[in-house]
Scaffold this motif. Structure first.
Motif, PDB file in Angstrom:
ATOM      1  N   SER A   1       0.831  -1.213   0.000  1.00  0.00           N
ATOM      2  CA  SER A   1       0.000   0.000   0.000  1.00  0.00           C
ATOM      3  C   SER A   1       0.861   1.257   0.000  1.00  0.00           C
ATOM      4  O   SER A   1       0.562   2.241  -0.692  1.00  0.00           O
TER       5      SER A   1
ATOM      6  N   LYS B   1       2.324   1.692  -3.544  1.00  0.00           N
ATOM      7  CA  LYS B   1       1.315   2.160  -4.507  1.00  0.00           C
ATOM      8  C   LYS B   1       0.916   3.605  -4.239  1.00  0.00           C
ATOM      9  O   LYS B   1       0.692   4.385  -5.168  1.00  0.00           O
ATOM     10  N   ARG B   2       0.808   3.964  -2.956  1.00  0.00           N
ATOM     11  CA  ARG B   2       0.415   5.332  -2.624  1.00  0.00           C
ATOM     12  C   ARG B   2       1.480   6.331  -3.054  1.00  0.00           C
ATOM     13  O   ARG B   2       1.169   7.429  -3.500  1.00  0.00           O
TER      14      ARG B   2
ATOM     15  N   ILE C   1       3.403   6.113  -5.616  1.00  0.00           N
ATOM     16  CA  ILE C   1       3.286   6.302  -7.068  1.00  0.00           C
ATOM     17  C   ILE C   1       2.091   7.183  -7.399  1.00  0.00           C
ATOM     18  O   ILE C   1       2.187   8.132  -8.184  1.00  0.00           O
ATOM     19  N   SER C   2       0.952   6.899  -6.779  1.00  0.00           N
ATOM     20  CA  SER C   2      -0.277   7.610  -7.138  1.00  0.00           C
ATOM     21  C   SER C   2      -0.276   9.062  -6.674  1.00  0.00           C
ATOM     22  O   SER C   2      -0.795   9.942  -7.355  1.00  0.00           O
ATOM     23  N   LEU C   3       0.326   9.338  -5.504  1.00  0.00           N
ATOM     24  CA  LEU C   3       0.265  10.692  -4.951  1.00  0.00           C
ATOM     25  C   LEU C   3       1.406  11.588  -5.408  1.00  0.00           C
ATOM     26  O   LEU C   3       1.245  12.810  -5.480  1.00  0.00           O
ATOM     27  N   SER C   4       2.566  11.007  -5.701  1.00  0.00           N
ATOM     28  CA  SER C   4       3.724  11.862  -5.979  1.00  0.00           C
ATOM     29  C   SER C   4       4.524  11.445  -7.205  1.00  0.00           C
ATOM     30  O   SER C   4       5.517  12.085  -7.527  1.00  0.00           O
ATOM     31  N   ASN C   5       4.115  10.345  -7.847  1.00  0.00           N
ATOM     32  CA  ASN C   5       4.860   9.822  -8.991  1.00  0.00           C
ATOM     33  C   ASN C   5       6.301   9.493  -8.620  1.00  0.00           C
ATOM     34  O   ASN C   5       7.225   9.630  -9.420  1.00  0.00           O
TER      35      ASN C   5
ATOM     36  N   THR D   1       8.792   6.341  -7.019  1.00  0.00           N
ATOM     37  CA  THR D   1       8.809   4.903  -6.765  1.00  0.00           C
ATOM     38  C   THR D   1       9.785   4.612  -5.628  1.00  0.00           C
ATOM     39  O   THR D   1      10.816   5.276  -5.485  1.00  0.00           O
TER      40      THR D   1
END
Length: 543
Positions: free
Chosen positions: A256, A259-260, A262-266, A268
């Protein structure tokens, strides 16, 4: 004391109310002022900051209804009690719309007034406690609490802080009172980051962002504490209950986080995850395991969760891939400090690997696994500095992966593992006493307890695979066979010399299940425990 302002256009009524309140002798209320109309009241509210307003309805210049309306907007925390000689429903409706706490008719009855004030006193006391519990901290309190927490947790990770000091974390709002702990290292994949984006920002900001995001998730789903440990890494110490699904939940939490990010700040990240272990004293071990797991990023790439349990399986698979004879011989040569033999076996191993590997990447991956495996053993024996010097295991692996020549690979790896064998030979932990003799003493002292091969091997600072081979060579038995013999020997003594129940004897020598004890005992002696007891006593009677 709570403060009251009385508002009424009749002086005699204001003074009568003051006297009535002051005569109560409760010490709860203080009349701080009197006002003759709404305008006068507003000025005094600004100056005196009362808690309660006792106001009439009909007054010149500004009546009580207008006063209530203004008070509701400008002083929303001020409680209002309305007093009126006009028993008109419209006044009551308007007052209630403005949030009036009570509506009393003139002439005011003493009991009725005190009842209304009593309810307000309870309300004000509760509000004051609530406000105190949420009082703003001193400007630097949060920073100090964070620094103290980081210091304590960093000490726990290094094994330099005693478990009893965990209570200090509870006192500053970070309680870690569950029985088990696990460590997680979250590493920013800097090589996957836009270099312009990284260059234009303070690198510490990336880590601070990761730390805050991880801490927010921990606060939602588990007990734990996250803080920055380097320019590219954040560590999280997680405190969990001892339950079967805990490891799965921790893996899901790690996924989690990834994934978060990546989704919130691009961004890794790669996450190294140590095992869930019991007791605060196990924290350094879980932290070391998270580091070991994270090293596999160099083998399989970033942007993933790497758990120590999975990497241990990959080491097992490596041992299966290598010819059994060469793996055992290599283990033995390194742990016995035989430098030349180690180097020769490494040459044989790499030659065989290059002949059968499907791709160059497979060769590099297998050799990196080999280095990580022995790095973990060197860490446990505190030989890493002597082995690698100023070089890190990461740089050693990167150097290995840059080589494309078989001869160069053989030269590099034989030198590295040969040097490790030399360190083993000089290690004070490998000298001064025979490890098998120490293992035998340890098993004799603890045979009533549940033991594993790893427990005994770590006690004598040997790798479990090598210890297993060496133990069988020296004693002619496996560790399990030796351990079982000790327990059966003790069971025979107790069966022959006491009247204890078989169940009690089984438990006293470490068998939790009497059926398992009966089966093991019969396999070892050819008789059940009860039959053996009868035979032993018959022999004693005949003698």
């Amino acid at each position: 004391m709570h403060r009251i302002l009385i508002v009424d256009d009749e002086t005699i009524f204001r003074r009568g109310l003051r006297k009535m309140i002051e005569s109560s002798g409760s010490g709860v209320w203080e009349v701080v002022g009197e006002a003759k109309d709404g305008y006068d009241a507003l000025e005094q509210i600004e100056q005196l900051a009362p808690d309660v307003l006792l106001t009439d309805i009909r007054m010149p210049r500004m009546d009580g209804i207008s006063l209530q309306q203004i008070v509701k907007e400008r002083f929303p925390k001020l409680r209002v009690i309305v007093l009126s000689g006009y028993d008109e429903f419209t006044y009551l409706q308007q007052s209630l719309r403005h949030g009036v706490r009570d509506y009393l008719m003139k002439p005011v009855e003493r009991e009725e007034l005190f009842h209304a004030l009593g309810k307000l006193a309870v309300e004000l006391d509760a509000a004051q406690k609530e406000q105190e519990s949420h009082a703003p901290e001193p400007p630097d309190a949060a920073r100090v609490r964070q620094q103290v927490s980081e210091h304590l947790v960093a000490g726990l990770l290094r094994g330099e802080v005693h478990a009893s000091e965990l209570a200090l974390l509870g006192r500053i709002g970070r309680p870690l009172d569950e029985p088990c702990f696990a460590c997680m290292i979250i590493k920013l994949d800097k090589d996957a980051l836009d270099q312009d984006r990284y260059a234009k920002a303070d690198p510490s900001l990336f880590q601070l962002y990761i730390q805050q995001m991880v801490q927010e998730l921990l606060d939602q789903k588990a007990k734990g504490f996250a803080f920055v440990i380097s320019d590219t890494e954040v560590v999280a110490l997680i405190n969990v209950k001892q339950q079967p699904q805990a490891e799965e939940e921790l893996t899901l939490m790690s996924a989690s986080i990834r994934k978060r990010m990546i989704s919130l700040s691009n961004l890794t990240v790669t996450i190294g995850l140590g095992r869930i272990l019991e007791g605060a004293d196990s924290i350094p071990q879980s932290f070391a395991e998270a580091r070991i797991a994270l090293l596999h990023r160099l083998i399989v790439g970033g942007d993933r969760v790497l758990s120590y349990s999975q990497t241990r399986q990959s080491h097992h698979e490596l041992a299966l891939d290598v010819k059994e004879w060469s793996w055992d011989l290599l283990e033995t040569a390194i742990y016995e400090g035989k430098i030349e033999e180690t180097q020769q076996l490494v040459r044989t191993f790499i030659t065989d690997l290059c002949q059968h590997a499907k791709s160059p990447e497979t060769i590099h991956q297998q050799l990196c696994k080999l280095l990580i495996y022995y790095y973990e053993q060197a860490e446990k024996l505190q030989l890493t500095k002597a082995w690698l010097g100023d070089k890190t295991i990461q740089s050693a692996m990167l150097e290995l992966c840059s080589i494309t020549s078989r001869a160069e690979l053989i030269d590099l790896c034989s030198r590295q593992l040969g040097r490790l064998a030399g360190c083993m030979a000089k290690s004070p932990r490998q000298q001064g006493s025979d490890p098998i003799e120490r293992a035998l003493r340890y098993v004799k002292q603890h045979y009533r307890q549940p033991l594993t091969l790893r427990d005994v091997a770590e006690h004598v600072y040997l790798n479990p695979a090598y210890f297993c081979t060496l133990f069988k060579q020296r004693t002619g038995k496996s560790l399990v066979e030796y351990w079982t013999d000790l327990r059966i020997h003790e069971a025979k003594k107790q069966l022959s010399s006491s009247n204890e129940k078989v169940t009690v004897i089984a438990e006293s020598i470490g068998f939790g299940n009497v059926r398992h004890f009966n089966r093991v005992f019969k396999n070892a002696t050819g008789a059940t425990p009860n039959d053996y007891r009868e035979q032993a006593r018959a022999m004693i009677g005949h003698s």
